[in-house]
Design a protein around this motif. Sequence first.
Motif, PDB file in Angstrom:
ATOM      1  N   ASP A 261       0.837  -1.209   0.000  1.00  0.00           N
ATOM      2  CA  ASP A 261       0.000   0.000   0.000  1.00  0.00           C
ATOM      3  C   ASP A 261       0.869   1.254   0.000  1.00  0.00           C
ATOM      4  OD1 ASP A 261      -2.181  -1.658   0.050  1.00  0.00           O
ATOM      5  OD2 ASP A 261      -2.515  -1.481   2.213  1.00  0.00           O
ATOM      6  N   LEU A 262       1.954   1.191   0.781  1.00  0.00           N
ATOM      7  CA  LEU A 262       2.859   2.339   0.831  1.00  0.00           C
ATOM      8  C   LEU A 262       3.525   2.571  -0.515  1.00  0.00           C
ATOM      9  CD1 LEU A 262       4.194   4.499   2.604  1.00  0.00           C
ATOM     10  CD2 LEU A 262       5.953   2.820   3.196  1.00  0.00           C
ATOM     11  N   LYS A 263       3.909   1.478  -1.189  1.00  0.00           N
ATOM     12  CA  LYS A 263       4.522   1.610  -2.510  1.00  0.00           C
ATOM     13  C   LYS A 263       3.529   2.205  -3.498  1.00  0.00           C
ATOM     14  CE  LYS A 263       6.733  -1.045  -6.199  1.00  0.00           C
ATOM     15  NZ  LYS A 263       7.132  -2.415  -6.653  1.00  0.00           N
ATOM     16  N   ARG A 264       2.278   1.698  -3.442  1.00  0.00           N
ATOM     17  CA  ARG A 264       1.259   2.218  -4.345  1.00  0.00           C
ATOM     18  C   ARG A 264       0.981   3.695  -4.057  1.00  0.00           C
ATOM     19  NH1 ARG A 264      -2.001  -1.368  -3.509  1.00  0.00           N
ATOM     20  NH2 ARG A 264      -3.333  -0.412  -1.926  1.00  0.00           N
ATOM     21  N   ALA A 265       0.902   4.022  -2.771  1.00  0.00           N
ATOM     22  CA  ALA A 265       0.672   5.423  -2.415  1.00  0.00           C
ATOM     23  C   ALA A 265       1.843   6.299  -2.843  1.00  0.00           C
ATOM     24  CB  ALA A 265       0.449   5.542  -0.900  1.00  0.00           C
ATOM     25  N   ASN A 266       3.073   5.757  -2.686  1.00  0.00           N
ATOM     26  CA  ASN A 266       4.250   6.519  -3.100  1.00  0.00           C
ATOM     27  C   ASN A 266       4.256   6.728  -4.612  1.00  0.00           C
ATOM     28  OD1 ASN A 266       6.939   7.694  -2.455  1.00  0.00           O
ATOM     29  ND2 ASN A 266       7.679   6.003  -3.709  1.00  0.00           N
ATOM     30  N   SER A 267       3.884   5.666  -5.355  1.00  0.00           N
ATOM     31  CA  SER A 267       3.817   5.792  -6.808  1.00  0.00           C
ATOM     32  C   SER A 267       2.759   6.822  -7.215  1.00  0.00           C
ATOM     33  CB  SER A 267       3.493   4.433  -7.440  1.00  0.00           C
ATOM     34  OG  SER A 267       4.483   3.481  -7.141  1.00  0.00           O
ATOM     35  N   GLU A 268       1.604   6.755  -6.534  1.00  0.00           N
ATOM     36  CA  GLU A 268       0.554   7.725  -6.832  1.00  0.00           C
ATOM     37  C   GLU A 268       1.017   9.145  -6.494  1.00  0.00           C
ATOM     38  OE1 GLU A 268      -2.787   6.443  -4.622  1.00  0.00           O
ATOM     39  OE2 GLU A 268      -3.265   4.742  -5.956  1.00  0.00           O
ATOM     40  N   LEU A 269       1.739   9.255  -5.376  1.00  0.00           N
ATOM     41  CA  LEU A 269       2.249  10.574  -4.981  1.00  0.00           C
ATOM     42  C   LEU A 269       3.260  11.092  -6.003  1.00  0.00           C
ATOM     43  CD1 LEU A 269       2.225  12.779  -2.835  1.00  0.00           C
ATOM     44  CD2 LEU A 269       4.072  11.560  -1.650  1.00  0.00           C
ATOM     45  N   GLN A 270       4.163  10.197  -6.459  1.00  0.00           N
ATOM     46  CA  GLN A 270       5.139  10.609  -7.465  1.00  0.00           C
ATOM     47  C   GLN A 270       4.444  10.979  -8.776  1.00  0.00           C
ATOM     48  OE1 GLN A 270       7.955   7.418  -7.772  1.00  0.00           O
ATOM     49  NE2 GLN A 270       9.037   7.973  -5.885  1.00  0.00           N
ATOM     50  N   GLU A 271       3.447  10.165  -9.145  1.00  0.00           N
ATOM     51  CA  GLU A 271       2.710  10.478 -10.370  1.00  0.00           C
ATOM     52  C   GLU A 271       1.966  11.801 -10.229  1.00  0.00           C
ATOM     53  OE1 GLU A 271       1.397  10.192 -14.179  1.00  0.00           O
ATOM     54  OE2 GLU A 271       2.895   8.949 -13.157  1.00  0.00           O
ATOM     55  N   TRP A 272       1.377  11.992  -9.062  1.00  0.00           N
ATOM     56  CA  TRP A 272       0.690  13.259  -8.815  1.00  0.00           C
ATOM     57  C   TRP A 272       1.677  14.422  -8.842  1.00  0.00           C
ATOM     58  CZ3 TRP A 272       0.919  17.002  -4.937  1.00  0.00           C
ATOM     59  CH2 TRP A 272      -0.129  17.914  -4.928  1.00  0.00           C
ATOM     60  N   SER A 273       2.893  14.186  -8.298  1.00  0.00           N
ATOM     61  CA  SER A 273       3.917  15.231  -8.316  1.00  0.00           C
ATOM     62  C   SER A 273       4.332  15.555  -9.748  1.00  0.00           C
ATOM     63  CB  SER A 273       5.131  14.785  -7.496  1.00  0.00           C
ATOM     64  OG  SER A 273       6.159  15.745  -7.552  1.00  0.00           O
ATOM     65  N   ARG A 274       4.519  14.478 -10.554  1.00  0.00           N
ATOM     66  CA  ARG A 274       4.884  14.723 -11.954  1.00  0.00           C
ATOM     67  C   ARG A 274       3.754  15.453 -12.682  1.00  0.00           C
ATOM     68  NH1 ARG A 274       7.229   9.488 -11.425  1.00  0.00           N
ATOM     69  NH2 ARG A 274       5.298   8.527 -12.159  1.00  0.00           N
ATOM     70  N   THR A 275       2.519  15.015 -12.421  1.00  0.00           N
ATOM     71  CA  THR A 275       1.381  15.691 -13.051  1.00  0.00           C
ATOM     72  C   THR A 275       1.305  17.146 -12.613  1.00  0.00           C
ATOM     73  OG1 THR A 275       0.178  13.591 -13.067  1.00  0.00           O
ATOM     74  CG2 THR A 275      -1.109  15.584 -13.381  1.00  0.00           C
ATOM     75  N   LEU A 276       1.544  17.360 -11.306  1.00  0.00           N
ATOM     76  CA  LEU A 276       1.508  18.724 -10.791  1.00  0.00           C
ATOM     77  C   LEU A 276       2.603  19.571 -11.436  1.00  0.00           C
ATOM     78  CD1 LEU A 276       0.257  20.726  -8.818  1.00  0.00           C
ATOM     79  CD2 LEU A 276       1.871  19.918  -7.077  1.00  0.00           C
ATOM     80  N   GLU A 277       3.805  18.992 -11.553  1.00  0.00           N
ATOM     81  CA  GLU A 277       4.886  19.728 -12.194  1.00  0.00           C
ATOM     82  C   GLU A 277       4.542  20.063 -13.638  1.00  0.00           C
ATOM     83  OE1 GLU A 277       8.361  17.373 -11.803  1.00  0.00           O
ATOM     84  OE2 GLU A 277       8.612  17.758  -9.647  1.00  0.00           O
ATOM     85  N   LYS A 278       3.940  19.065 -14.311  1.00  0.00           N
ATOM     86  CA  LYS A 278       3.559  19.310 -15.697  1.00  0.00           C
ATOM     87  C   LYS A 278       2.516  20.406 -15.787  1.00  0.00           C
ATOM     88  CE  LYS A 278       1.890  16.897 -19.828  1.00  0.00           C
ATOM     89  NZ  LYS A 278       1.402  15.605 -20.371  1.00  0.00           N
ATOM     90  N   LYS A 279       1.528  20.337 -14.875  1.00  0.00           N
ATOM     91  CA  LYS A 279       0.496  21.364 -14.881  1.00  0.00           C
ATOM     92  C   LYS A 279       1.075  22.731 -14.537  1.00  0.00           C
ATOM     93  CE  LYS A 279      -3.494  18.415 -13.844  1.00  0.00           C
ATOM     94  NZ  LYS A 279      -4.596  18.138 -12.910  1.00  0.00           N
ATOM     95  N   VAL A 280       2.009  22.738 -13.583  1.00  0.00           N
ATOM     96  CA  VAL A 280       2.650  24.008 -13.231  1.00  0.00           C
ATOM     97  C   VAL A 280       3.415  24.570 -14.423  1.00  0.00           C
ATOM     98  CG1 VAL A 280       4.451  25.046 -11.810  1.00  0.00           C
ATOM     99  CG2 VAL A 280       2.770  23.539 -10.762  1.00  0.00           C
ATOM    100  N   GLU A 281       4.125  23.663 -15.121  1.00  0.00           N
ATOM    101  CA  GLU A 281       4.843  24.109 -16.312  1.00  0.00           C
ATOM    102  C   GLU A 281       3.881  24.642 -17.366  1.00  0.00           C
ATOM    103  OE1 GLU A 281       7.139  20.820 -17.625  1.00  0.00           O
ATOM    104  OE2 GLU A 281       8.592  20.938 -15.972  1.00  0.00           O
TER     105      GLU A 281
END
Length: 517
Positions: A261-281
């Motif tokens: 669950d922690l790995k999945r949450a971490n992956s989701e967090l990283q994906e969300w971070s990448r998405t957020l960075e992309k959206k910010v860009e």
Amino acid sequence: MFLRSLGIKLIIFIAGILVVAVGLFSYKMIDTHREQSIENATQWASDLSDAVKRSTRYDMLKGEEGREALHYAIDAIGAQQGIKKVRIFSSEGKIMFSTDKDELGKLLDKEREQCYVCHAPKRPLERLDLPSRSRIIPKAEERNYRILGIINPIYNEEDCFLCHSEEQKVLGVLDFELSLAEVDAKTRRNYYAILFFTFITIFVVSVAVGFFIYGAVSRPIKKMVIGTKKIATGDLDYTIPLKTKDEIGALASSFNRMTRDLKRANSELQEWSRTLEKKVEERTEQLKAMQAQLIQSEKLASIGKLAAGVAHEINNPLTGILTFSHLLLDETEGGEQERKDIEVIIRETTRCRDIVKRLLDYSRQAETRKTPFSINETVEKASSLLEHQAAFRNIRIIKEFDPGLPQIMIDKDKMQQVFINLLTNAQEVMPEGGSVTIATTKTNDGNSIEIRVTDTGCGIKDADIPKIFDPFFSTKELGTGLGLSVTHGIIASHKGSIEVQSKVGEGTTFIIRLPVK
């Protein structure tokens, strides 16, 4: 560190409990065995004493002959192994018979240990139970063993009344002394045997418990500790290899599930971070574009005000000059050179008037009137107006239209002006000929239509690209610097975008994107 181990603590705790429990059990068993041995010896002595007492009864009834037989029987019994002494006391304490001949005829004190149990102060006890009739004589200097003494009262019965008074209750006492050396030796052997087996039991049980604790507790806990350290270092792919069905196995399973669950949450967090960075860009790019458009709009507004004032001031004198030049040309009767000079004046004045007209068009910024129209048709009309001029300059116009493009809301006249400006600029940067390619297509997201105008001219320097949309900036000697500014304003009024890609010596590409809706 060694004593901090949970397994070691459990082993020490269980071993301590075993030592106490087995020790108490062994002590009780040894004590019980010792008491049982004494009881057995006492019972055996009592039985033997009863047998001797019955024999003594018959011998005493025979008179003097019986007394001799009694001496002989007592000596024979006293000679048996383990029997130290056999004696018969009279009721007054006189030793009547004994295996020790030196004691015959002696009178014992009734307060001695053989007598006090039968004689209370001034009154003898007539009936005694077996424990009350036995005694243990401790070890002495002359012997390294204990002695069991047992007394057996000889009561006055009816067939004894011939020699004794009926009132006399107790005629005498039969006293046995038995050696407890064999009993004590056997007790010691049993004691050592029990101690040995107790030690072996504690050792074996402790080892078995140790192996069990190591396999069922220590090793699984060590695996879980290793797992927690792996997780702490960021290795979320690590799983604890425990398949047991007990509580530790359930804990390991829960831990592995938590890790997943922690790995999945971490992956989701990283994906969300990448998405957020992309959206910010994306938002940053949009803000930059909006800021650039705002700056450009401010520039255009400022230049527009200036252009309107200048155009009005210049337009009237230019109109007068042009009018009188035409009149002068018509009235001139001079030579050819004079007419050419006047024509130059008229041509340059007309050119100035066109510049002023553009300034007025730029400053007015007429209202955009949008209607559904095909962008391909708009580009086609603009290119058809310049095809003959392009062919004259040895320039080939290549059209690559996407036939599936939908109609979009545009001001067709203004948008046609955009493409005329771009095609005119392309022709002017290719004085020796070349090609201009106009391509239309739909963007990948389907939300915009993209138009690319590519020439094979001299290109634009990198330092000049940020300034090409500024009013009055031009890289051409005779350029006014208004064409691309007007083009940028028209594209902005359609909520589109325009950008340029250029490489010196290879050519330039203008990319226009217009929203479908």
